[in-house]
Motif scaffolding. Sequence first.
Motif, short mmCIF file in Angstrom:
data_model
loop_
_atom_site.label_atom_id
_atom_site.label_comp_id
_atom_site.label_asym_id
_atom_site.label_seq_id
_atom_site.Cartn_x
_atom_site.Cartn_y
_atom_site.Cartn_z
N PHE A 55 67.46 18.79 12.32
CA PHE A 55 68.83 18.63 11.80
C PHE A 55 68.97 17.94 10.66
O PHE A 55 68.18 16.63 10.57
CB PHE A 55 69.59 18.31 13.12
N GLN A 115 74.71 17.30 10.40
CA GLN A 115 74.56 18.10 11.46
C GLN A 115 74.31 17.40 13.03
O GLN A 115 75.02 17.29 13.76
CB GLN A 115 73.34 19.09 11.63
N GLY A 173 67.56 24.79 8.07
CA GLY A 173 68.31 25.54 9.31
C GLY A 173 68.13 24.76 10.70
O GLY A 173 67.15 24.35 10.70
N ALA A 174 69.07 24.59 11.30
CA ALA A 174 68.88 24.05 12.96
C ALA A 174 67.95 25.10 13.56
O ALA A 174 67.14 24.36 14.45
CB ALA A 174 70.13 24.11 13.45
N THR A 175 67.77 26.09 13.19
CA THR A 175 66.68 26.76 14.28
C THR A 175 65.40 26.53 14.02
O THR A 175 64.48 27.03 14.81
CB THR A 175 66.86 28.45 13.86
N PHE A 209 74.31 24.05 19.45
CA PHE A 209 74.34 23.96 17.91
C PHE A 209 73.22 25.18 17.33
O PHE A 209 73.63 25.56 16.45
CB PHE A 209 73.93 22.59 17.28
N GLU A 210 72.02 25.02 18.04
CA GLU A 210 71.04 26.12 17.45
C GLU A 210 71.54 27.20 17.74
O GLU A 210 70.81 28.22 16.97
CB GLU A 210 69.61 25.67 18.15
N GLY A 216 74.57 28.43 17.47
CA GLY A 216 75.59 28.69 16.54
C GLY A 216 76.92 28.23 16.89
O GLY A 216 77.85 28.27 15.97
N HIS A 217 76.86 27.09 17.70
CA HIS A 217 78.12 26.53 17.88
C HIS A 217 78.26 25.25 16.84
O HIS A 217 77.31 24.41 17.15
CB HIS A 217 78.29 25.81 19.24
N ARG A 218 78.90 25.22 15.88
CA ARG A 218 78.65 24.42 14.57
C ARG A 218 79.57 23.19 14.42
O ARG A 218 79.50 22.40 13.72
CB ARG A 218 78.57 25.32 13.31
N ASP A 219 80.86 23.27 15.32
CA ASP A 219 81.75 22.09 15.15
C ASP A 219 82.08 21.33 16.53
O ASP A 219 81.44 21.67 17.68
CB ASP A 219 82.95 22.53 14.43
N GLU A 226 83.69 23.44 19.31
CA GLU A 226 82.95 24.58 19.76
C GLU A 226 81.59 23.88 20.78
O GLU A 226 81.23 24.23 21.75
CB GLU A 226 81.98 25.32 18.65
#
Length: 86
Positions: A9, A13, A3-5, A48-49, A51-54, A57
């Motif tokens: 990446f 991603q 995960g990105a968290t 991105f981390e 939650g903005h994934r596209d 966003e």
Amino acid sequence: MRGATSGIFNVDQMNVIRDAHLDWCAEQSIDPGSPVGQQAAKMMFEAFENGHRDRAELIQACDAFVAARQEAVRLGAPAISSNAAD
């Protein structure tokens, strides 16, 4: 896929972030490698981390960040001294 968290990446991603960054910089006429471009890239990684994934966003998050920073600027305000002795 991690995960990105975790701060790592994957290629897909990274491509989304890169493409959004290049698109945003082109729209703003900003060199992606400039200090402002680098700050935008950092902000997009953080977005991105969060939650903005596209692409859309990420660009929207960057625009919101810039707008929030601009709100703190008051054009025509007296200069603030950079000398601690003043």
